[in-house]
Design an enzyme around this catalytic site. Structure first.
Site, PDB file in Angstrom:
ATOM      1  N   LYS A 152       0.852  -1.196   0.000  1.00  0.00           N
ATOM      2  CA  LYS A 152       0.000   0.000   0.000  1.00  0.00           C
ATOM      3  C   LYS A 152       0.885   1.243   0.000  1.00  0.00           C
ATOM      4  O   LYS A 152       1.798   1.344   0.809  1.00  0.00           O
ATOM      5  CB  LYS A 152      -0.889  -0.027   1.242  1.00  0.00           C
ATOM      6  CG  LYS A 152      -1.683   1.230   1.492  1.00  0.00           C
ATOM      7  CD  LYS A 152      -2.620   1.015   2.674  1.00  0.00           C
ATOM      8  CE  LYS A 152      -2.547   2.031   3.772  1.00  0.00           C
ATOM      9  NZ  LYS A 152      -2.563   3.405   3.499  1.00  0.00           N
ATOM     10  N   SER A 157      -3.392   9.301   6.808  1.00  0.00           N
ATOM     11  CA  SER A 157      -3.944   9.398   5.446  1.00  0.00           C
ATOM     12  C   SER A 157      -2.792   9.351   4.445  1.00  0.00           C
ATOM     13  O   SER A 157      -1.694   9.837   4.731  1.00  0.00           O
ATOM     14  CB  SER A 157      -4.746  10.696   5.273  1.00  0.00           C
ATOM     15  OG  SER A 157      -3.872  11.796   5.206  1.00  0.00           O
ATOM     16  N   HIS A 192     -11.693  11.483   0.883  1.00  0.00           N
ATOM     17  CA  HIS A 192     -12.363  10.173   0.850  1.00  0.00           C
ATOM     18  C   HIS A 192     -12.592   9.686   2.269  1.00  0.00           C
ATOM     19  O   HIS A 192     -11.761   9.883   3.151  1.00  0.00           O
ATOM     20  CB  HIS A 192     -11.507   9.147   0.085  1.00  0.00           C
ATOM     21  CG  HIS A 192     -10.151   8.976   0.681  1.00  0.00           C
ATOM     22  ND1 HIS A 192      -9.115   9.842   0.445  1.00  0.00           N
ATOM     23  CD2 HIS A 192      -9.661   8.054   1.545  1.00  0.00           C
ATOM     24  CE1 HIS A 192      -8.062   9.468   1.134  1.00  0.00           C
ATOM     25  NE2 HIS A 192      -8.362   8.387   1.822  1.00  0.00           N
ATOM     26  N   ASN A 248      -3.810   4.487  11.522  1.00  0.00           N
ATOM     27  CA  ASN A 248      -4.794   5.492  11.106  1.00  0.00           C
ATOM     28  C   ASN A 248      -6.011   5.278  12.010  1.00  0.00           C
ATOM     29  O   ASN A 248      -5.908   4.666  13.078  1.00  0.00           O
ATOM     30  CB  ASN A 248      -5.079   5.429   9.598  1.00  0.00           C
ATOM     31  CG  ASN A 248      -5.778   4.167   9.159  1.00  0.00           C
ATOM     32  OD1 ASN A 248      -6.400   3.468   9.960  1.00  0.00           O
ATOM     33  ND2 ASN A 248      -5.698   3.860   7.876  1.00  0.00           N
ATOM     34  N   SER A 249      -7.193   5.771  11.602  1.00  0.00           N
ATOM     35  CA  SER A 249      -8.384   5.682  12.460  1.00  0.00           C
ATOM     36  C   SER A 249      -8.643   4.265  12.951  1.00  0.00           C
ATOM     37  O   SER A 249      -9.140   4.055  14.065  1.00  0.00           O
ATOM     38  CB  SER A 249      -9.636   6.096  11.677  1.00  0.00           C
ATOM     39  OG  SER A 249      -9.523   7.363  11.130  1.00  0.00           O
TER      40      SER A 249
HETATM   41  P1  AMP Z   1      -5.835   7.022   3.408  1.00  0.00           P
HETATM   42  O1  AMP Z   1      -4.594   6.213   3.568  1.00  0.00           O
HETATM   43  O2  AMP Z   1      -6.605   7.265   4.624  1.00  0.00           O
HETATM   44  O3  AMP Z   1      -5.547   8.304   2.670  1.00  0.00           O
HETATM   45  O4  AMP Z   1      -6.771   6.173   2.480  1.00  0.00           O
HETATM   46  C1  AMP Z   1      -6.455   5.948   1.143  1.00  0.00           C
HETATM   47  C2  AMP Z   1      -6.819   4.537   0.842  1.00  0.00           C
HETATM   48  O5  AMP Z   1      -6.791   4.380  -0.559  1.00  0.00           O
HETATM   49  C3  AMP Z   1      -5.833   3.564   1.428  1.00  0.00           C
HETATM   50  O6  AMP Z   1      -6.522   2.728   2.333  1.00  0.00           O
HETATM   51  C4  AMP Z   1      -5.293   2.784   0.222  1.00  0.00           C
HETATM   52  O7  AMP Z   1      -5.301   1.402   0.492  1.00  0.00           O
HETATM   53  C5  AMP Z   1      -6.275   3.111  -0.867  1.00  0.00           C
HETATM   54  N1  AMP Z   1      -5.661   3.221  -2.193  1.00  0.00           N
HETATM   55  C6  AMP Z   1      -4.407   3.591  -2.506  1.00  0.00           C
HETATM   56  N2  AMP Z   1      -4.242   3.605  -3.859  1.00  0.00           N
HETATM   57  C7  AMP Z   1      -5.431   3.252  -4.402  1.00  0.00           C
HETATM   58  C8  AMP Z   1      -5.926   3.087  -5.711  1.00  0.00           C
HETATM   59  N3  AMP Z   1      -5.148   3.282  -6.779  1.00  0.00           N
HETATM   60  N4  AMP Z   1      -7.222   2.707  -5.881  1.00  0.00           N
HETATM   61  C9  AMP Z   1      -8.016   2.498  -4.812  1.00  0.00           C
HETATM   62  N5  AMP Z   1      -7.619   2.623  -3.543  1.00  0.00           N
HETATM   63  C10 AMP Z   1      -6.342   3.008  -3.331  1.00  0.00           C
END
Ligand code: AMP
Length: 319
Positions: free
Chosen positions: A53, A150, A156, A271-272
């Site tokens: 990730k 994040s 999102h 995170n949360s």
């Molecule tokens: P955050 O880390 O809270 O900003 O959440 C972003 C989320 O988006 C993370 O949980 C990632 O796993 C997810 N993510 C990262 N890249 C992508 C992508 N290309 N398509 C869909 N989800 C993604």
């Protein structure tokens, strides 16, 4: 209106994406562990797939993967007919059916939640909880600000199924409490048994009594307390950047001020999700360390947050 069968649409998309290897999901093991000092329960999970990730800073600033999601991940481009939100599968899920509620217009992840964000998230929870007698409970999270955990800047929220047989501590904290808004004499709930600051409000028992005004008032009153930490600590720790987590279920809302993404005493970040007691670990040695000594989780969460202020009024916080 959110489609009545949204839970089925999410599951179908997830199954297809999983089979096509379009989502990266590999959970080796998970178990409930308990802190023997304070009685807190945690759901500990080893998920090496999370090593893939992207972290904050890995995605170039001119790339926005949530603007044009991969087609295999898109559940619906217009969740409720307002064209305001799309629903997308998380490419790196931490639980099955993990989805992202994404604003169609670009907004910053550091911006405050709007009434429409809150009510749409709440409606999504109501539409997916306990459907078809599956007895599943959901949580929506919002990681806001660079230290919140994040990783992407496009606004999102995330919809997660809570593991069966696991209850976040906020749920127990709210038991026996009716919905209220904080006043000068009544502070949000905070569990004195945990080390880190968090602010919780119970929501009305009947979801029909929850509307966007009520959610907004809850959120703003908790946000005021959350952001006060950054003013109060400004002299001592000028490097702090306004960051916080939001956790929302059908029964409660919780905000947590954040000082750091990663803990100091062990190689783990939160995170949360971590602040609901769901501890996701990417590396086996870290998993073993936590499994051997679950009591350290409370300290790790404090290293990424601020000290608990239960029993104090905002202007009396005794750090
Ligand atoms: P955050 O880390 O809270 O900003 O959440 C972003 C989320 O988006 C993370 O949980 C990632 O796993 C997810 N993510 C990262 N890249 C992508 C992508 N290309 N398509 C869909 N989800 C993604």
């Amino acid at each position: 209106m959110i489609a009545e069968n949204i839970d089925a649409l999410i599951s179908k998309q997830f199954e297809g994406a999983l089979q096509a290897k379009e989502v990266v999901f590999n959970q080796i093991c998970s178990e409930n562990v308990k802190n023997s000092d304070n009685g807190m329960q945690y759901w500990l999970s080893l998920a090496p797939s999370l090593l893939q990730k992207p972290e904050r800073g890995d995605t170039p600033s001119n790339v926005d993967p949530l603007a044009l999601p991969e087609p295999s991940l898109l559940i619906t481009p217009d969740l409720d007919g307002t064209k305001e939100f799309k629903l997308v599968l998380n490419k790196f899920p931490v639980v099955p059916n993990h989805s992202l509620l994404v604003t169609n217009e670009f907004k910053l992840q550091s911006s405050a939640l709007m009434p429409s964000d809150l009510i749409t998230a709440f409606n999504l929870i109501v539409s997916t909880d306990d459907v078809n007698k599956k007895n599943l409970r959901h949580m929506v999270i919002y990681n806001s600000g660079p230290r919140s955990g994040s990783s992407l800047d496009h606004k999102h929220l995330q919809l997660l199924e809570l593991p069966e047989n696991f209850t976040p501590f906020q749920e127990n904290l709210c038991k026996g409490h009716e919905h209220f808004l904080p006043t000068f004499n009544k502070e949000p709930l905070q569990d004195a048994r945990v080390s880190f600051a968090h602010f919780v409000l119970p929501l009305p028992e009947d979801p029909a009594d929850v509307n966007e005004d009520l959610l907004q008032m809850c959120y703003i009153s908790l946000l005021q307390r959350t952001l006060s930490f950054f003013q109060d600590w400004n002299n001592e720790r000028p490097e702090l950047i306004k960051s916080y987590n939001v956790l929302l279920t059908k029964r409660w809302i919780c905000l947590i001020p954040r000082s750091s993404i990663k803990a100091k005493s062990l190689d783990i970040g939160f995170n949360s999700i971590g602040y609901a007691g769901l501890v996701l670990v990417k590396k086996e040695d870290v998993y073993k360390s936590i499994k051997t000594n679950p009591n350290q989780i409370d300290k790790l969460l404090l290293e990424c947050g601020f000290p608990n202020t239960a029993g104090q009024k905002p202007n009396e916080y005794n750090y």
